[in-house]
Scaffold this motif. Structure first.
Motif, PDB file in Angstrom:
ATOM      1  N   VAL A  43       0.842  -1.203   0.000  1.00  0.00           N
ATOM      2  CA  VAL A  43       0.000   0.000   0.000  1.00  0.00           C
ATOM      3  C   VAL A  43       0.874   1.249   0.000  1.00  0.00           C
ATOM      4  CG1 VAL A  43      -1.669   1.337   1.350  1.00  0.00           C
ATOM      5  CG2 VAL A  43      -1.988  -1.126   1.083  1.00  0.00           C
ATOM      6  N   LEU A  44       1.876   1.288   0.876  1.00  0.00           N
ATOM      7  CA  LEU A  44       2.749   2.457   0.974  1.00  0.00           C
ATOM      8  C   LEU A  44       3.539   2.704  -0.313  1.00  0.00           C
ATOM      9  CD1 LEU A  44       4.122   2.152   4.620  1.00  0.00           C
ATOM     10  CD2 LEU A  44       2.673   3.996   3.715  1.00  0.00           C
ATOM     11  N   SER A  45       3.772   1.653  -1.114  1.00  0.00           N
ATOM     12  CA  SER A  45       4.568   1.817  -2.329  1.00  0.00           C
ATOM     13  C   SER A  45       3.881   2.715  -3.358  1.00  0.00           C
ATOM     14  CB  SER A  45       4.901   0.453  -2.948  1.00  0.00           C
ATOM     15  OG  SER A  45       3.727  -0.138  -3.494  1.00  0.00           O
ATOM     16  N   GLU A  46       2.594   2.994  -3.163  1.00  0.00           N
ATOM     17  CA  GLU A  46       1.906   3.956  -4.030  1.00  0.00           C
ATOM     18  C   GLU A  46       2.558   5.335  -3.933  1.00  0.00           C
ATOM     19  OE1 GLU A  46      -0.747   3.728  -6.218  1.00  0.00           O
ATOM     20  OE2 GLU A  46      -0.576   1.554  -5.997  1.00  0.00           O
ATOM     21  N   SER A  47       3.216   5.587  -2.795  1.00  0.00           N
ATOM     22  CA  SER A  47       3.965   6.827  -2.601  1.00  0.00           C
ATOM     23  C   SER A  47       5.361   6.447  -2.142  1.00  0.00           C
ATOM     24  CB  SER A  47       3.301   7.704  -1.535  1.00  0.00           C
ATOM     25  OG  SER A  47       4.178   8.747  -1.161  1.00  0.00           O
ATOM     26  N   PRO A  48       6.336   6.459  -3.045  1.00  0.00           N
ATOM     27  CA  PRO A  48       7.698   6.089  -2.647  1.00  0.00           C
ATOM     28  C   PRO A  48       8.203   6.874  -1.435  1.00  0.00           C
ATOM     29  CG  PRO A  48       7.558   6.194  -5.020  1.00  0.00           C
ATOM     30  CD  PRO A  48       6.252   6.730  -4.492  1.00  0.00           C
ATOM     31  N   SER A  49       7.829   8.140  -1.317  1.00  0.00           N
ATOM     32  CA  SER A  49       8.291   8.920  -0.163  1.00  0.00           C
ATOM     33  C   SER A  49       7.641   8.427   1.130  1.00  0.00           C
ATOM     34  CB  SER A  49       8.049  10.419  -0.376  1.00  0.00           C
ATOM     35  OG  SER A  49       6.676  10.687  -0.558  1.00  0.00           O
ATOM     36  N   ALA A  50       6.376   8.000   1.073  1.00  0.00           N
ATOM     37  CA  ALA A  50       5.723   7.465   2.269  1.00  0.00           C
ATOM     38  C   ALA A  50       6.379   6.150   2.699  1.00  0.00           C
ATOM     39  CB  ALA A  50       4.228   7.256   2.024  1.00  0.00           C
ATOM     40  N   LEU A  51       6.651   5.293   1.735  1.00  0.00           N
ATOM     41  CA  LEU A  51       7.308   4.021   2.050  1.00  0.00           C
ATOM     42  C   LEU A  51       8.702   4.265   2.621  1.00  0.00           C
ATOM     43  CD1 LEU A  51       7.408   0.928   2.065  1.00  0.00           C
ATOM     44  CD2 LEU A  51       8.143   1.029  -0.340  1.00  0.00           C
ATOM     45  N   GLU A  52       9.446   5.175   2.016  1.00  0.00           N
ATOM     46  CA  GLU A  52      10.797   5.480   2.504  1.00  0.00           C
ATOM     47  C   GLU A  52      10.742   6.066   3.912  1.00  0.00           C
ATOM     48  OE1 GLU A  52      14.703   5.426   2.924  1.00  0.00           O
ATOM     49  OE2 GLU A  52      13.628   4.520   1.249  1.00  0.00           O
ATOM     50  N   ALA A  53       9.800   6.963   4.151  1.00  0.00           N
ATOM     51  CA  ALA A  53       9.660   7.555   5.491  1.00  0.00           C
ATOM     52  C   ALA A  53       9.352   6.479   6.520  1.00  0.00           C
ATOM     53  CB  ALA A  53       8.568   8.621   5.492  1.00  0.00           C
ATOM     54  N   TYR A  54       8.429   5.590   6.195  1.00  0.00           N
ATOM     55  CA  TYR A  54       8.072   4.505   7.109  1.00  0.00           C
ATOM     56  C   TYR A  54       9.287   3.614   7.395  1.00  0.00           C
ATOM     57  CZ  TYR A  54       6.177   0.265   9.038  1.00  0.00           C
ATOM     58  OH  TYR A  54       5.968  -0.804   9.850  1.00  0.00           O
ATOM     59  N   LYS A  55       9.971   3.189   6.344  1.00  0.00           N
ATOM     60  CA  LYS A  55      11.126   2.308   6.527  1.00  0.00           C
ATOM     61  C   LYS A  55      12.233   2.988   7.320  1.00  0.00           C
ATOM     62  CE  LYS A  55      12.435   0.294   2.757  1.00  0.00           C
ATOM     63  NZ  LYS A  55      12.693  -0.078   1.357  1.00  0.00           N
ATOM     64  N   SER A  56      12.465   4.266   7.051  1.00  0.00           N
ATOM     65  CA  SER A  56      13.502   5.005   7.786  1.00  0.00           C
ATOM     66  C   SER A  56      13.142   5.123   9.268  1.00  0.00           C
ATOM     67  CB  SER A  56      13.693   6.398   7.184  1.00  0.00           C
ATOM     68  OG  SER A  56      14.221   6.303   5.886  1.00  0.00           O
ATOM     69  N   LEU A  57      11.895   5.436   9.550  1.00  0.00           N
ATOM     70  CA  LEU A  57      11.466   5.531  10.950  1.00  0.00           C
ATOM     71  C   LEU A  57      11.518   4.173  11.641  1.00  0.00           C
ATOM     72  CD1 LEU A  57       8.550   8.053  10.504  1.00  0.00           C
ATOM     73  CD2 LEU A  57      10.589   8.419  11.927  1.00  0.00           C
ATOM     74  N   HIS A  58      11.192   3.109  10.911  1.00  0.00           N
ATOM     75  CA  HIS A  58      11.266   1.754  11.470  1.00  0.00           C
ATOM     76  C   HIS A  58      12.706   1.445  11.888  1.00  0.00           C
ATOM     77  CE1 HIS A  58      10.224  -2.467  12.018  1.00  0.00           C
ATOM     78  NE2 HIS A  58      11.307  -2.768  11.334  1.00  0.00           N
ATOM     79  N   GLU A  59      13.640   1.713  11.004  1.00  0.00           N
ATOM     80  CA  GLU A  59      15.058   1.478  11.318  1.00  0.00           C
ATOM     81  C   GLU A  59      15.518   2.371  12.457  1.00  0.00           C
ATOM     82  OE1 GLU A  59      17.561   1.707   7.831  1.00  0.00           O
ATOM     83  OE2 GLU A  59      16.148   0.494   6.675  1.00  0.00           O
ATOM     84  N   ALA A  60      15.111   3.624  12.434  1.00  0.00           N
ATOM     85  CA  ALA A  60      15.510   4.558  13.492  1.00  0.00           C
ATOM     86  C   ALA A  60      14.970   4.106  14.844  1.00  0.00           C
ATOM     87  CB  ALA A  60      15.025   5.973  13.164  1.00  0.00           C
ATOM     88  N   PHE A  61      13.716   3.672  14.869  1.00  0.00           N
ATOM     89  CA  PHE A  61      13.138   3.257  16.150  1.00  0.00           C
ATOM     90  C   PHE A  61      13.821   2.002  16.681  1.00  0.00           C
ATOM     91  CE2 PHE A  61       9.749   1.393  18.869  1.00  0.00           C
ATOM     92  CZ  PHE A  61       9.840   2.331  19.873  1.00  0.00           C
ATOM     93  N   GLN A  62      14.179   1.093  15.808  1.00  0.00           N
ATOM     94  CA  GLN A  62      14.868  -0.116  16.256  1.00  0.00           C
ATOM     95  C   GLN A  62      16.301   0.176  16.694  1.00  0.00           C
ATOM     96  OE1 GLN A  62      13.823  -3.044  13.070  1.00  0.00           O
ATOM     97  NE2 GLN A  62      12.943  -4.097  14.829  1.00  0.00           N
ATOM     98  N   SER A  63      16.804   1.356  16.389  1.00  0.00           N
ATOM     99  CA  SER A  63      18.149   1.757  16.805  1.00  0.00           C
ATOM    100  C   SER A  63      18.156   2.587  18.082  1.00  0.00           C
ATOM    101  CB  SER A  63      18.824   2.566  15.688  1.00  0.00           C
ATOM    102  OG  SER A  63      18.954   1.789  14.531  1.00  0.00           O
ATOM    103  N   THR A  64      16.994   2.736  18.714  1.00  0.00           N
ATOM    104  CA  THR A  64      16.916   3.509  19.954  1.00  0.00           C
ATOM    105  C   THR A  64      17.520   2.724  21.109  1.00  0.00           C
ATOM    106  OG1 THR A  64      14.722   2.656  20.545  1.00  0.00           O
ATOM    107  CG2 THR A  64      14.789   4.675  19.185  1.00  0.00           C
ATOM    108  N   SER A  65      17.489   3.331  22.268  1.00  0.00           N
ATOM    109  CA  SER A  65      18.028   2.679  23.471  1.00  0.00           C
ATOM    110  C   SER A  65      17.083   1.633  24.048  1.00  0.00           C
ATOM    111  CB  SER A  65      18.326   3.743  24.540  1.00  0.00           C
ATOM    112  OG  SER A  65      17.127   4.398  24.937  1.00  0.00           O
ATOM    113  N   PHE A  66      15.882   1.521  23.500  1.00  0.00           N
ATOM    114  CA  PHE A  66      14.916   0.546  24.006  1.00  0.00           C
ATOM    115  C   PHE A  66      15.320  -0.871  23.632  1.00  0.00           C
ATOM    116  CE2 PHE A  66      11.747   4.160  23.520  1.00  0.00           C
ATOM    117  CZ  PHE A  66      11.644   4.409  24.889  1.00  0.00           C
ATOM    118  N   ASP A  67      15.089  -1.811  24.557  1.00  0.00           N
ATOM    119  CA  ASP A  67      15.306  -3.223  24.240  1.00  0.00           C
ATOM    120  C   ASP A  67      14.065  -3.767  23.519  1.00  0.00           C
ATOM    121  OD1 ASP A  67      13.352  -3.985  26.190  1.00  0.00           O
ATOM    122  OD2 ASP A  67      14.869  -4.378  27.714  1.00  0.00           O
TER     123      ASP A  67
END
Length: 158
Positions: A12-36
C-alpha cells in the motif's frame, strides 16, 4: 527479506515512494533507539492498540514472537491488562499519555517515567516510534489493508 514476502502495508505504501521510505527510515531509526526488544514492543503495541489498528496489532504480535518477546507482554498489551514489570507498565502509560494528549504530559507523569530509570532520551525516542506508527496505523485505516496470511492467526479487534 525479513518476512519472506512483501507485507501488504508495504504494498500500500509503495503507491507513494516517499511514504514508504519515510516509514522504513522511521522503522530502522526506532529499532536503533536505546529501548530493548520488550520496550520496543510496548511502544509499538501501545500505539497500535490505541489507534485500533487491526493490521498492526496482529503483525506486531507475530513480530514480537520472532523477537522472542515474552508472550505475557504481548498478551497484556493486546488485552489491556497490566504488564509484568513496573518499568514496562510506566513505559506503556507514558506512551499512552503522549498519544492521547498529543505530546502534552504532566510534570508528575514525567517524574514517574524518570523514577523507573528512563530519561529525556527515551521520551524523545517514544516520538520516533509514534511517528512510525502514525504512518502505518493511519495508512491501514485509510486503505483497509488486509492482514497478511502469516499474521491472520493473531487477528485482533478492540
Amino acid at each position: 527479506k525479513a518476512f519472506g514476502m512483501i507485507p501488504n502495508l508495504h504494498g500500500v505504501l509503495s503507491e507513494s515512494p516517499s511514504a514508504l521510505e519515510a516509514y522504513k527510515s522511521l522503522h530502522e531509526a526506532f529499532q536503533s533507539t536505546s529501548f530493548d526488544k520488550d520496550e520496543v514492543t510496548v511502544v509499538w503495541q501501545t500505539i497500535n492498540v490505541y489507534h485500533e489498528c487491526t493490521y498492526c496489532v496482529p503483525a506486531h504480535t507475530a513480530i514480537a514472537g520472532m523477537m522472542k518477546v515474552d508472550e505475557a507482554i504481548t498478551e497484556a498489551l493486546r488485552n489491556g491488562t497490566n504488564l509484568p514489570t513496573e518499568k514496562l507498565q510506566v513505559l506503556h502509560e507514558t506512551t499512552l499519555k503522549i498519544v492521547e494528549n498529543r505530546g502534552v504530559v504532566s510534570e508528575e507523569d514525567l517524574k514517574t517515567f524518570f523514577a523507573v530509570g528512563y530519561g529525556q532520551q527515551q521520551v524523545l525516542e517514544i516520538l520516533v516510534g509514534l511517528a512510525q506508527k502514525v504512518i502505518s496505523n493511519y495508512t491501514n485505516h485509510l486503505a483497509i489493508t488486509p492482514v497478511d496470511a502469516p499474521f491472520v492467526e493473531f487477528a485482533w479487534s478492540k
